[in-house]
Each structure stands twice: as C-alpha cells, then as structure tokens.
Design a protein around this motif. Structure first.
Motif, PDB file in Angstrom:
ATOM      1  N   UNK A   8      27.127  -0.574   6.452  1.00  0.00           N
ATOM      2  CA  UNK A   8      27.670   0.388   5.492  1.00  0.00           C
ATOM      3  C   UNK A   8      28.136  -0.306   4.218  1.00  0.00           C
ATOM      4  N   UNK A   9      28.929  -1.365   4.354  1.00  0.00           N
ATOM      5  CA  UNK A   9      29.420  -2.072   3.171  1.00  0.00           C
ATOM      6  C   UNK A   9      28.264  -2.686   2.389  1.00  0.00           C
ATOM      7  N   UNK A  10      27.269  -3.204   3.099  1.00  0.00           N
ATOM      8  CA  UNK A  10      26.108  -3.775   2.429  1.00  0.00           C
ATOM      9  C   UNK A  10      25.389  -2.712   1.606  1.00  0.00           C
ATOM     10  N   UNK A  11      25.250  -1.512   2.161  1.00  0.00           N
ATOM     11  CA  UNK A  11      24.584  -0.435   1.435  1.00  0.00           C
ATOM     12  C   UNK A  11      25.328  -0.078   0.162  1.00  0.00           C
ATOM     13  N   UNK A  12      26.667  -0.074   0.216  1.00  0.00           N
ATOM     14  CA  UNK A  12      27.456   0.235  -0.974  1.00  0.00           C
ATOM     15  C   UNK A  12      27.362  -0.879  -2.005  1.00  0.00           C
ATOM     16  N   UNK A  13      27.377  -2.126  -1.532  1.00  0.00           N
ATOM     17  CA  UNK A  13      27.320  -3.265  -2.456  1.00  0.00           C
ATOM     18  C   UNK A  13      25.984  -3.321  -3.168  1.00  0.00           C
ATOM     19  N   UNK A  14      24.899  -3.017  -2.456  1.00  0.00           N
ATOM     20  CA  UNK A  14      23.570  -3.088  -3.060  1.00  0.00           C
ATOM     21  C   UNK A  14      23.385  -2.064  -4.172  1.00  0.00           C
ATOM     22  N   UNK A  15      24.212  -1.036  -4.210  1.00  0.00           N
ATOM     23  CA  UNK A  15      24.076  -0.006  -5.226  1.00  0.00           C
ATOM     24  C   UNK A  15      24.851  -0.312  -6.496  1.00  0.00           C
ATOM     25  N   UNK A  16      25.587  -1.414  -6.526  1.00  0.00           N
ATOM     26  CA  UNK A  16      26.344  -1.771  -7.717  1.00  0.00           C
ATOM     27  C   UNK A  16      25.407  -2.210  -8.838  1.00  0.00           C
ATOM     28  N   UNK A  17      25.754  -1.859 -10.067  1.00  0.00           N
ATOM     29  CA  UNK A  17      24.895  -2.159 -11.204  1.00  0.00           C
ATOM     30  C   UNK A  17      24.771  -3.650 -11.459  1.00  0.00           C
ATOM     31  N   UNK A  18      25.867  -4.397 -11.259  1.00  0.00           N
ATOM     32  CA  UNK A  18      25.851  -5.821 -11.585  1.00  0.00           C
ATOM     33  C   UNK A  18      25.464  -6.697 -10.400  1.00  0.00           C
ATOM     34  N   UNK A  19      24.958  -6.091  -9.338  1.00  0.00           N
ATOM     35  CA  UNK A  19      24.560  -6.879  -8.181  1.00  0.00           C
ATOM     36  C   UNK A  19      23.316  -7.691  -8.521  1.00  0.00           C
ATOM     37  N   UNK A  20      23.291  -8.958  -8.079  1.00  0.00           N
ATOM     38  CA  UNK A  20      22.146  -9.809  -8.390  1.00  0.00           C
ATOM     39  C   UNK A  20      21.372 -10.130  -7.127  1.00  0.00           C
ATOM     40  N   UNK A  21      20.137 -10.593  -7.324  1.00  0.00           N
ATOM     41  CA  UNK A  21      19.208 -10.785  -6.222  1.00  0.00           C
ATOM     42  C   UNK A  21      19.666 -11.888  -5.280  1.00  0.00           C
TER      43      UNK A  21
END
Length: 773
Positions: A494-507
């Motif tokens: 669940x937390x991973x799914x929320x983090x992946x949706x952040x605009x500034x998340x990098x590969x």
C-alpha cells in the motif's frame, strides 16, 4: 353504451346562432382560476375534486408556490390528554416539510396528500385524517406522523414524488435553470466571471469605464467570447512559462487517454523535467481531442502539439503510459513509433499500474481468492443497495463505537472513530481493495447486523436469500482466513503504491522500494504463516466463528464428494492457499518489474546516495554515458571517468551531503552548493536519471480534473475552451506568479479591440486579486 360513451353534440346552423348556447359552450371549455378559492388555512380549503378538472394542475402549482401553511409564532392551544395538556409544536415544521397547521380547527394536515389524494384499489378516494378532518392527537404525534409517511411506495411518498415534479417545473419557469447562470443585471447569480468583473470595477475607476455600464453597450467586455479570450490568454502565458522553464533541457513524455462526459476521446499530455533548481517537475501541457486511440492518431496529435509549442522530439528522453495495448505494442504502438524517430526516448511502464495488476489480478488466479473477492463485492453491493441500508449501517456502527467508548474498550481523540462506510473495490483504482478489506474488518459486527436485518425485514425473498447466504459465507473460517491474508498482502504494497504516485519520485528510488517489497514478501512467505494464523484465530474467537483444527481432514470446496481429497486443513490452508497466493505474487513481481534488471537501470542505480553512495560504480556510470551518445560526446565519455572519481571523493567528505537519502534531494543540494557547475557531466547523468517517468498518476489527475470542469450539465463545452480551463485550473501555482499586465497585453494582441485596456496602476498578480474576494 350511453353509460360509458356520451353522444357527441353536433352544432347545426340554428344552434350556432343561438347566443345562449354559444355562451354555455364557451364557459364549459374555458374555466379560469379564482385566486380567492386558494385558501391558506388547510381546514377551510375546498377539496381538490371540487375544482374544475381543467384547472386542478394550476391549483396545485399555486399551493406549491405558496408553500405549506406553517404559522410561525402562533400560540397553539392546549388539549387535555389524561392528566396532561399538550399542544402542537412549532419545531415539528423542521422535521416534516409537508406538515400544515389549521388555526381554525387546531389540527394538522398534509399538503402533499391534499394535492394528490391517494386512492385504494377500488378507485374511490381513501379517507385520511391528514386530508379532511385533521389530526389532533398531540400525545402520539411523531409516531403517527411517521406512520402516515409509511414505506417507500406508500400513498404519501407517491404524492411527494408528484409534488416534486411540479416544483421542478415551477423552478424552471421562474428562470432558475440548473444548466447555467442568470447573467441579467439584476441577478444575484451571474457567474464567477461577471461577478469578479463587477467586484474589480468597483475598486478601479479606470477599469469600470471599460467594463461597467458606463462603457458603450457593444463594448462592455462581458460576452462569452471575451471570457474565452481571457482564459486563452491566461493559458498561453502559463504554457509559455512551462516551455521557458524546460529550456534546452531534456524531458519525458507521459500520455494517457480517456473519454469525457460527452463521450469524446481526450488525450492528456504531461511533461516531466528537471528545472534549474534541480527539482523534478511534472507539468500538464494540454489535453487534445483525438478521432480514435490508434497509435498513429496519438503520434500525429503529439507531433502537432510539439510543433505548436516549439518542442523538439530529439530532446525527449523518456516516455511512459499506463499499459494500454494501443500504446505499448511492440511493433506498431506509440512507444515504437516514437523510438523509431528517437531511440533514446526510453520507455518505462507505469510502475503503479504494474503493482496493481500484480496484487489484484495475480491473486485472483487462485480460485479461492477469486471467489472471495466476488463475495466481497456482493457484501458491499448488498449493504449499499439503498440509502436506507447505508444509513442503517452507519447508525449501527455509530451505536457500536459509542458503546465501546463507554465501556473503555477504545479511546477517542482527534481524527479517530470517524463516520465511515464500506468502499467499493475497483480494479482500476489504486488501493481500493485494501481500503475495502480494512473497513470490512473494522465494521464486521455492524455488517453482520445489517445482513440479519435484511433477512428479517426485507419484503423480497431474493434479498433474504442473498443476505442469508452472505452471512453463512462471512462466518466461514476460509473467508476469514483469505480476508486476513489479502489484507496483509495489500498492506505490504500500500505505501509503495502511494509513493510511486508522487510527482517527484525518481526511477532509482522506485527500484529500491520495489526491491525492498520483494524482500518483504520473501520474509512473509517464510515467517508469516504463524502470524496470520494467530490473527485469524483471535478474530474468529471474538466474533464467535468456529475455529478449525488444522490436523483434521477437510473437504476441498468446489469438488464432488466422489472425488474428494483426503487432505488436512493444515495442508489446504498453508499449501493450497497461503503458499500458492504468495508464490504467485512473488513470481509476478519479478516478471512484471523485469525493467529493474536491464542494463540501463542497473547503471542508474549506482547513483543512489544511500549509505554514503555505497553502490557508486565509476565503470557502470561511464557505460551509462555510452547509452546516451546524443548527450555525451566521445570527449565527454573520456573526461567523465576522472570527474566521477573527483565527485565521489568530494561528496563523501562534504557535511552538506551527509543527510541526503534520495537522488532528487542530491540534485537540489548540488544546485544549492553550485556543485552542478563544478561537476557538470555528473549532474547531467543525474538529470538523465531523474527525468525518466515512474508512474502516470499526473495524467490520471488531469482526467479527474476534467470531470470537474466538464460535467454532465456542461457537456457541450468545446475542446479549446475545456483545455484552457484545465490548464488554468491544474497549474494554479504557475498562474499565481503571472502578472496581470502580461495577460492583458496578450489579450490585446490576440485581435483588434474597440478600446485598449488601461495599464494597471500597481503591480498585482491574478492570484492576489482572487485572494481578496
């Protein structure tokens, strides 16, 4: 026959000349309403059937326009009821909008039933105390009022529906249309644009001369065309600001398509880049109507959009989509068409969509889990089938929480014990299944109680049967086991799914998080069996559900008794459910996130700053330069090896970088300390890594905003008008930095105007003007 069909009366020449007959026919064909017959006091009114049939609807409209007779402030006389005296209560008006009071009779009446009298099956009007004689039993008033309302299809509710239909017609005739605003000068609801102009003109005399009534009638600047021109001017300035912010830097493209409310295919385009401060930015560029969603049509639309805004496809370094077949096709998809022109536009499949497919789709490959989710959907649909059941569930849950608070079982605090309801799971919504299971567990006793009420009170035998079968399913040990298993699996991601949706998340950060979740799944497979068994058994004991003995034999569901397998409960639950589900999820995680093992991402992972750049590898980073020959020349590839060594030696000794945890923060810190100028090739590598898209959440948010801008009541909005409104609505932060003067100048240059708008006497941003309202 004459009893049912009255003979027609033909007018001959003699009768037509008779004035008495002509007057009688005219009076019979035209009857006017006498307003003196409309009496406010319900005890003195004529019954509806006493009015001529041709004016009864007019009578109903007149009574509904005036509203129910509810004398406020009247001294209501008291009546003796045993040893007590009681009277009509004025507070009842707020509870029952249909309630009327007759001063002459000291009795209560129902306006809705008076206007539309209920009839029984025999065809005659049913005598009702709320229509003719009046209700006077104040002792049991509320109970009798509720009894009068009755069930959903009662006579009172049928009359209510007919009254609402006439009320709606009255509102439309009065000009209160729900499809827009009333832009007349004396209206109080002229719309945001006209009201903002009026507010601003009252504070600026120069502006009031141009847009107020003092201006010429054909030059007041308030037409819809002017509104669209001003919005287009704002959009042009916002888009220009985005293009200037990108400059000559590389960027990535994120595209998705969806239908709007008028069933038109719209393509949303979002650009991802690193700005001058080292921040990862995702900006909405435009939404474009496409005739179809084939890869060629999407590619042509993107080319036209790039030409319009002066963007070059050669600067594209990444592309991301949600995984639609017409976009990710290996040979003829949009991905391939772009790669044919620019082989360095690396494709990254949306990580969030992959994660959702892994957990939901793969888990459902197990027949027991698939059956479980089908029953969960039935439970949610049954408890939320009507407003009455949803309200009942809320009330039962409220009473249960209050009882637990009074008993000291739970504690209260800010944000705790909020009113909630079951959420409907959806395969296309991130995290919706997890939320559904969480609420089902927390509201378990209340859901069971609602199901029992349906079994006892429902008038439909089908509803009773469904509710009974759902109760039996919920109180089954297998259902509870799978409920806890899927809740734990979904919770780990669940937390991973929320983090992946952040605009500034990098590969690089996304790869690290995915690897961590993989390790967590492996640990759960090896050690999670006993944890889940403890939770399931504890839950069953609290809710009086029989706990199985794991050493007993079990009959595998879905198979004939003639072919039953003699296996123990331990083997069934541990091997055929627990291990099978967890193993399939782990295997699919490794398969769907195969991009993690590619050479490109392995090289990029060397830039991660965790543990003082423990994964830093000069040779792999030099190889990364070779993968981008358009950005790194032959000479750069020779120089960068030594620059990388100097960079890592300097960074590890600099205290400013000791607390850096991710690649995005590293880029920003390098800009702050000017190390991006000292090590330009290293910073360019970091920029190439950050620009790759992780998820298409930003495009999904565009479509959510589109549903706010273009609604079913505004479904004829043009494509350009919708695009301009969306850009201003979504990119508010850029819009707040644009001066009014810039917008006015662009507005003036769009076409010739009758008059020139005066310059502002003081600098003030559009955002600050809106905040003053």
């Amino acid at each position: 026959m004459e009893r049912y069909f009255k003979p027609k009366r033909f007018r001959n020449e003699d009768s037509s000349n008779d004035p008495n007959i002509s007057e009688a026919v005219e009076n019979q064909s035209h009857v006017e309403l006498d307003l003196n017959d409309i009496v406010s006091d319900p005890g003195l009114r004529k019954s509806i059937e006493e009015f001529d049939i041709s004016i009864r609807d007019q009578v109903r409209r007149e009574y509904l326009t005036r509203g129910p007779c509810q004398p406020i402030g009247h001294v209501y006389p008291k009546r003796a009821f045993g040893n007590q005296e009681r009277s009509f209560q004025e507070s009842w008006y707020k509870i029952y909008t249909w309630l009327e009071y007759s001063i002459s009779k000291d009795a209560a009446f129902c306006l809705w039933c008076y206007l539309f009298k209920p009839t029984n099956k025999g065809g005659r009007y049913k005598e009702d105390v709320f229509i003719k004689t009046g209700f006077v039993n104040w002792k049991n008033a509320l109970e009798r009022f509720n009894l009068h309302i009755g069930v959903v299809d009662s006579c009172h509710n049928n009359a209510r529906i007919q009254c609402y239909a006439i009320s709606f017609e009255i509102l439309l005739k009065q000009g209160l249309s729900f499809r827009g605003h009333d832009e007349s000068s004396n209206s109080l609801n002229r719309g945001n644009f006209l009201e903002l102009l009026q507010w601003y003109s009252q504070r600026n005399e120069e502006v009031s001369k141009v847009i107020n009534q003092n201006a010429p009638g054909n030059n007041q600047m308030i037409s819809p065309a002017i509104q669209k021109d001003l919005t287009h001017a704002c959009t042009s300035e916002i888009t220009l600001s985005i293009i200037e912010d990108i400059g000559n830097n590389v960027f990535s493209l994120m595209v998705d398509e969806s239908r709007d409310i008028s069933v038109k295919e719209q393509m949303g385009v979002v650009l991802r880049y690193v700005n001058k401060r080292g921040q990862v930015i995702e900006r909405f560029l435009a939404i474009v109507h496409v005739s179809d969603t084939s890869s060629r049509s999407l590619k042509d639309a993107i080319d036209a959009l790039f030409v319009k805004h002066g963007l070059s496809l050669s600067r594209l370094r990444g592309q991301g989509y949600d995984g639609a077949s017409n976009m990710r096709g290996e040979f003829n998809g949009l991905k391939t068409l772009i790669l044919q022109e620019n082989p360095y536009a690396r494709y990254i499949h949306c990580f969030s969509h992959q994660l959702q497919l892994v957990i939901v789709a793969v888990a459902k490959s197990n027949i027991n889990v698939s059956d479980f989710f089908n029953y969960v959907s039935m439970i949610v649909n049954t408890t939320g089938a009507s407003c009455k059941r949803r309200d009942q569930l809320r009330q039962i849950e409220h009473d249960r929480i209050v009882a637990m608070l009074e008993g000291g079982e739970i504690s209260t605090g800010s944000g705790e014990n909020q009113e909630t309801n079951l959420a409907r799971p959806g395969d296309t919504r991130w995290g919706s299944h997890y939320l559904t299971l969480i609420r089902l567990l927390s509201m378990w006793p209340s859901v069971i109680q609602v199901m029992e009420n349906i079994c006892d009170d429902s008038s439909s035998f089908d509803s009773r049967g469904v509710a009974k079968s759902l109760i039996q399913k919920m109180e089954n040990y297998e259902f509870v086991f799978i409920l806890h298993l899927m809740k734990m699996i979904l919770g780990m991601t669940h937390e991973l799914s929320l983090v992946l949706q952040q605009k500034d998340q990098n590969i690089v950060q996304a790869i690290s998080l995915i690897e961590s979740v993989k390790d967590q799944f492996q640990i759960f497979r090896e050690e999670g069996w006993y944890t889940i068994m403890d939770k399931v058994n504890t839950f069953c004991e609290l809710n009086e559900i029989p706990v199985l003995d794991m050493n007993d034999n079990c009959l595998v569901g879905g198979r004939s008794r003639r072919r039953k397998q003699l296996i123990t409960n331990l083997h069934y639950y541990r091997v055929e459910i627990f291990y099978q589900v967890v193993d399939s999820v782990i295997q699919e995680m490794n398969t769907r996130f195969s991009e993690v093992g590619t050479e490109l991402l392995r090289c990029m992972a060397c830039l991660h700053p965790r543990n003082s750049f423990s994964e830093f590898n000069v040779q792999k980073l030099v190889r990364l330069c070779d993968l981008y020959p358009e950005d790194f020349s032959t000479n750069d590839c020779i120089v960068i090896e030594q620059q990388l060594q100097n960079f890592i030696h300097n960074i590890r000794r600099d205290s400013n970088f000791s607390e850096i945890k991710d690649l995005g923060s590293l880029a920003q810190k390098m800009v702050e300390t000017l190390k991006n100028q000292a090590y330009p090739l290293v910073y360019r590598l970091i920029e190439m890594t950050l620009v790759l898209p992780v998820a298409t959440a930003s495009v999904e948010r565009v479509f959510s905003a589109m549903k706010t801008i273009k609604t079913d009541l505004r479904n004829r909005m043009g494509d350009e008008w919708m695009n301009d409104s969306l850009v201003v609505y979504i990119e508010k932060d850029i819009f707040s930095t644009i001066e009014n003067e810039q917008i006015l100048q662009r507005f003036q240059k769009m076409k010739s105007r009758r008059m020139q708008l005066p310059p502002l006497s003081y600098p003030k941003t559009t955002r600050s003007i809106l905040e003053d309202i």
